[in-house]
Design a protein around this motif. Structure first.
Motif, PDB file in Angstrom:
ATOM      1  N   GLU A 176      29.728  34.099  42.156  1.00 16.81           N
ATOM      2  CA  GLU A 176      30.208  33.241  41.040  1.00 16.81           C
ATOM      3  C   GLU A 176      31.782  33.194  40.704  1.00 16.81           C
ATOM      4  OE1 GLU A 176      29.558  33.105  36.259  1.00 16.81           O
ATOM      5  OE2 GLU A 176      27.882  33.729  37.411  1.00 16.81           O
ATOM      6  N   ALA A 177      32.123  34.251  40.994  1.00 18.19           N
ATOM      7  CA  ALA A 177      33.771  34.357  40.876  1.00 18.19           C
ATOM      8  C   ALA A 177      34.499  33.421  42.027  1.00 18.19           C
ATOM      9  CB  ALA A 177      34.110  35.713  40.890  1.00 18.19           C
ATOM     10  N   LEU A 178      33.865  33.729  43.194  1.00 20.89           N
ATOM     11  CA  LEU A 178      34.373  32.925  44.365  1.00 20.89           C
ATOM     12  C   LEU A 178      34.211  31.316  44.030  1.00 20.89           C
ATOM     13  CD1 LEU A 178      33.469  34.638  47.526  1.00 20.89           C
ATOM     14  CD2 LEU A 178      35.784  34.366  46.492  1.00 20.89           C
ATOM     15  N   ARG A 179      32.974  31.009  43.666  1.00 18.53           N
ATOM     16  CA  ARG A 179      32.947  29.504  43.452  1.00 18.53           C
ATOM     17  C   ARG A 179      33.598  28.948  42.406  1.00 18.53           C
ATOM     18  NH1 ARG A 179      27.125  30.028  42.729  1.00 18.53           N
ATOM     19  NH2 ARG A 179      26.530  31.474  44.399  1.00 18.53           N
ATOM     20  N   SER A 180      34.047  29.740  41.368  1.00 17.79           N
ATOM     21  CA  SER A 180      34.877  29.344  40.238  1.00 17.79           C
ATOM     22  C   SER A 180      36.109  28.539  40.681  1.00 17.79           C
ATOM     23  CB  SER A 180      35.133  30.386  39.183  1.00 17.79           C
ATOM     24  OG  SER A 180      36.199  31.215  39.840  1.00 17.79           O
ATOM     25  N   CYS A 181      36.590  29.102  41.859  1.00 21.10           N
ATOM     26  CA  CYS A 181      37.926  28.522  42.255  1.00 21.10           C
ATOM     27  C   CYS A 181      39.096  28.623  41.312  1.00 21.10           C
ATOM     28  CB  CYS A 181      38.196  27.058  42.411  1.00 21.10           C
ATOM     29  SG  CYS A 181      36.665  26.643  43.849  1.00 21.10           S
ATOM     30  N   ASP A 182      38.936  29.864  40.589  1.00 25.84           N
ATOM     31  CA  ASP A 182      40.037  30.407  39.753  1.00 25.84           C
ATOM     32  C   ASP A 182      40.491  31.301  40.459  1.00 25.84           C
ATOM     33  OD1 ASP A 182      41.080  31.774  37.475  1.00 25.84           O
ATOM     34  OD2 ASP A 182      39.687  30.887  36.082  1.00 25.84           O
ATOM     35  N   CYS A 183      41.682  31.698  40.307  1.00 29.00           N
ATOM     36  CA  CYS A 183      42.754  32.874  40.705  1.00 29.00           C
ATOM     37  C   CYS A 183      42.307  34.035  40.170  1.00 29.00           C
ATOM     38  CB  CYS A 183      44.219  32.399  40.921  1.00 29.00           C
ATOM     39  SG  CYS A 183      44.526  31.053  42.071  1.00 29.00           S
ATOM     40  N   ARG A 184      42.428  33.967  38.852  1.00 26.98           N
ATOM     41  CA  ARG A 184      42.092  35.095  38.201  1.00 26.98           C
ATOM     42  C   ARG A 184      40.845  35.960  38.542  1.00 26.98           C
ATOM     43  NH1 ARG A 184      45.763  36.084  34.332  1.00 26.98           N
ATOM     44  NH2 ARG A 184      45.083  37.734  33.349  1.00 26.98           N
ATOM     45  N   GLU A 185      39.697  35.033  38.692  1.00 26.00           N
ATOM     46  CA  GLU A 185      38.428  35.265  39.254  1.00 26.00           C
ATOM     47  C   GLU A 185      38.544  36.039  40.448  1.00 26.00           C
ATOM     48  OE1 GLU A 185      35.390  35.588  37.304  1.00 26.00           O
ATOM     49  OE2 GLU A 185      36.964  35.285  35.862  1.00 26.00           O
ATOM     50  N   TRP A 186      39.233  35.530  41.195  1.00 29.69           N
ATOM     51  CA  TRP A 186      39.607  36.093  42.749  1.00 29.69           C
ATOM     52  C   TRP A 186      40.165  37.409  42.649  1.00 29.69           C
ATOM     53  CZ3 TRP A 186      41.893  30.957  44.811  1.00 29.69           C
ATOM     54  CH2 TRP A 186      40.878  29.998  44.970  1.00 29.69           C
ATOM     55  N   ILE A 187      41.330  37.626  41.534  1.00 27.79           N
ATOM     56  CA  ILE A 187      41.811  38.724  41.439  1.00 27.79           C
ATOM     57  C   ILE A 187      40.900  39.899  41.005  1.00 27.79           C
ATOM     58  CG2 ILE A 187      43.731  39.870  40.268  1.00 27.79           C
ATOM     59  CD1 ILE A 187      45.556  37.243  40.241  1.00 27.79           C
ATOM     60  N   ARG A 188      40.037  39.520  40.147  1.00 33.20           N
ATOM     61  CA  ARG A 188      38.904  40.205  39.548  1.00 33.20           C
ATOM     62  C   ARG A 188      38.067  40.845  40.531  1.00 33.20           C
ATOM     63  NH1 ARG A 188      34.820  38.253  35.564  1.00 33.20           N
ATOM     64  NH2 ARG A 188      34.406  40.207  35.242  1.00 33.20           N
ATOM     65  N   ILE A 189      37.795  40.121  41.728  1.00 31.00           N
ATOM     66  CA  ILE A 189      36.923  40.689  42.730  1.00 31.00           C
ATOM     67  C   ILE A 189      37.845  41.580  43.358  1.00 31.00           C
ATOM     68  CG2 ILE A 189      36.065  39.810  44.970  1.00 31.00           C
ATOM     69  CD1 ILE A 189      35.451  37.184  43.752  1.00 31.00           C
ATOM     70  N   MET A 190      39.100  41.300  43.796  1.00 28.14           N
ATOM     71  CA  MET A 190      39.945  42.083  44.596  1.00 28.14           C
ATOM     72  C   MET A 190      40.099  43.436  43.728  1.00 28.14           C
ATOM     73  SD  MET A 190      42.663  39.275  45.548  1.00 28.14           S
ATOM     74  CE  MET A 190      44.020  40.246  46.294  1.00 28.14           C
ATOM     75  N   ASN A 191      40.345  43.460  42.337  1.00 26.23           N
ATOM     76  CA  ASN A 191      40.628  44.629  41.760  1.00 26.23           C
ATOM     77  C   ASN A 191      39.268  45.425  41.464  1.00 26.23           C
ATOM     78  OD1 ASN A 191      43.337  44.049  41.206  1.00 26.23           O
ATOM     79  ND2 ASN A 191      42.871  43.457  39.039  1.00 26.23           N
ATOM     80  N   THR A 192      37.981  44.797  41.623  1.00 26.38           N
ATOM     81  CA  THR A 192      36.971  45.431  41.516  1.00 26.38           C
ATOM     82  C   THR A 192      36.745  46.450  43.158  1.00 26.38           C
ATOM     83  OG1 THR A 192      36.089  43.869  39.994  1.00 26.38           O
ATOM     84  CG2 THR A 192      34.361  45.185  41.290  1.00 26.38           C
ATOM     85  N   ALA A 193      36.720  45.384  44.069  1.00 27.54           N
ATOM     86  CA  ALA A 193      36.469  46.032  45.140  1.00 27.54           C
ATOM     87  C   ALA A 193      37.577  47.097  45.721  1.00 27.54           C
ATOM     88  CB  ALA A 193      36.776  44.721  46.482  1.00 27.54           C
ATOM     89  N   VAL A 194      38.867  46.902  45.171  1.00 25.56           N
ATOM     90  CA  VAL A 194      39.681  48.090  45.445  1.00 25.56           C
ATOM     91  C   VAL A 194      39.337  49.259  44.813  1.00 25.56           C
ATOM     92  CG1 VAL A 194      42.299  48.729  45.214  1.00 25.56           C
ATOM     93  CG2 VAL A 194      41.735  46.649  46.238  1.00 25.56           C
TER      94      VAL A 194
END
Length: 173
Positions: A95-113
């Motif tokens: 859902e975060a990827l599909r949002s096309c929202d940079c903040r959401e992409w950063i959320r994924i990155m911060n979560t995965a790290v």
């Protein structure tokens, strides 16, 4: 409406340049309907055609250089995705990827790290799903940042690290 030459984020195609705006001369397609012809920046030889009035796929202007810098400055304040179950976290990633929202992409990155660090502390490898979504989020984010900053995509990670280290030094004084 976007103009020819604008850079946009178009769904999962990432950053695209608006090459043309016009009708399509194909059978079965309304000859009065306007379409964007988009050139994905990081998929050479590819073109995307989408109606100007498309409401199904997210299409937005790329961030300005100032917006990118502000977002980098706030990078570490972006919350993680707090989903313990793998299946639910994967849905949140999608859902975060599909949002096309940079903040959401950063959320994924911060979560995965964060999850990678936790797993490494337990002597485990990074989970494959976390690694896959981290790479996808980085690909989209770095692509947009590169276009906004007018640098190469491979230079973005160093740019982010440099900016964050300068911020840390400034706040330490």
């Amino acid at each position: 409406m976007f103009s020819i030459g604008d850079y946009v984020v178009y769904g999962m195609s990432g950053v695209c340049k608006v090459e043309d705006i016009g009708t399509m001369n194909l059978s079965g397609i309304d000859g009065d309907k306007l379409y964007y012809t988009l050139l994905p920046l990081y998929t050479k030889g590819s073109r995307v055609f989408t109606p100007v009035d498309n409401q199904k796929v997210v299409m937005r202007q790329i961030l300005s250089k100032q917006e990118v810098c502000d977002l980098i400055d706030d990078f570490m304040n972006v919350q993680t995705i707090d989903e313990e179950q793998d299946k639910n976290r994967e849905l949140a990633y999608k859902e975060a990827l599909r949002s096309c929202d940079c903040r959401e992409w950063i959320r994924i990155m911060n979560t995965a790290v964060k999850r990678r660090e936790e797993r490494l502390a337990q002597g485990k490898k990074m989970a494959a799903n976390d690694e896959r979504y981290l790479k996808q989020a980085q690909d989209y984010l770095y692509g947009e940042f590169a276009a906004s900053l007018q640098i190469e995509k491979k230079e973005v990670e160093d740019y982010i690290e440099h900016r964050l280290s300068m911020k840390e030094m400034a706040s330490a004084c």
